[in-house]
Design an enzyme around this catalytic site. Structure first.
Site, PDB file in Angstrom:
ATOM      1  CG  ASP A  40      -1.921   1.100   1.116  1.00  0.00           C
ATOM      2  OD1 ASP A  40      -2.027   1.825   0.275  1.00  0.00           O
ATOM      3  OD2 ASP A  40      -2.641   1.355   2.392  1.00  0.00           O
ATOM      4  CG  ASN A  45       0.133   3.165   4.960  1.00  0.00           C
ATOM      5  OD1 ASN A  45      -0.660   3.610   5.645  1.00  0.00           O
ATOM      6  ND2 ASN A  45      -0.598   2.853   3.835  1.00  0.00           N
ATOM      7  CG  ASP A  59      -2.625  -0.379   6.357  1.00  0.00           C
ATOM      8  OD1 ASP A  59      -2.724  -1.278   6.595  1.00  0.00           O
ATOM      9  OD2 ASP A  59      -3.287   0.689   5.509  1.00  0.00           O
TER      10      ASP A  59
END
Length: 72
Positions: A40, A45, A59
């Site tokens: 991601d 993040n 994450d």
């Protein structure tokens, strides 16, 4: 600070170079050592602490195992 904030932060060129090197190294470690990747790429993040020279990732919910086996 997250990666998006790094773009507008007053980082020195040396700090920017170190950050880029850390991102590249963690990518290689994920692929070749862990066999698992954080997939991601949302800048929120990824966090960089320039005063400690530490790069953090969060994450891993979108993480994935590579489809192909990578041999050294």
């Amino acid at each position: 600070m997250n990666l998006e904030e790094c773009l507008t932060a007053n980082l020195t060129q040396e700090q920017k170079n170190k950050l880029g090197e850390k991102i590249f190294n963690i990518l290689l470690i994920q692929l070749f050592d862990f066999g698992y990747m954080q997939t991601d790429p949302n800048p929120a993040n990824f966090f960089y602490e320039p005063d400690r020279d530490v790069f953090n990732m969060i994450d891993f919910g979108a993480g994935t195992f590579p489809i192909i086996k990578i041999s050294p």
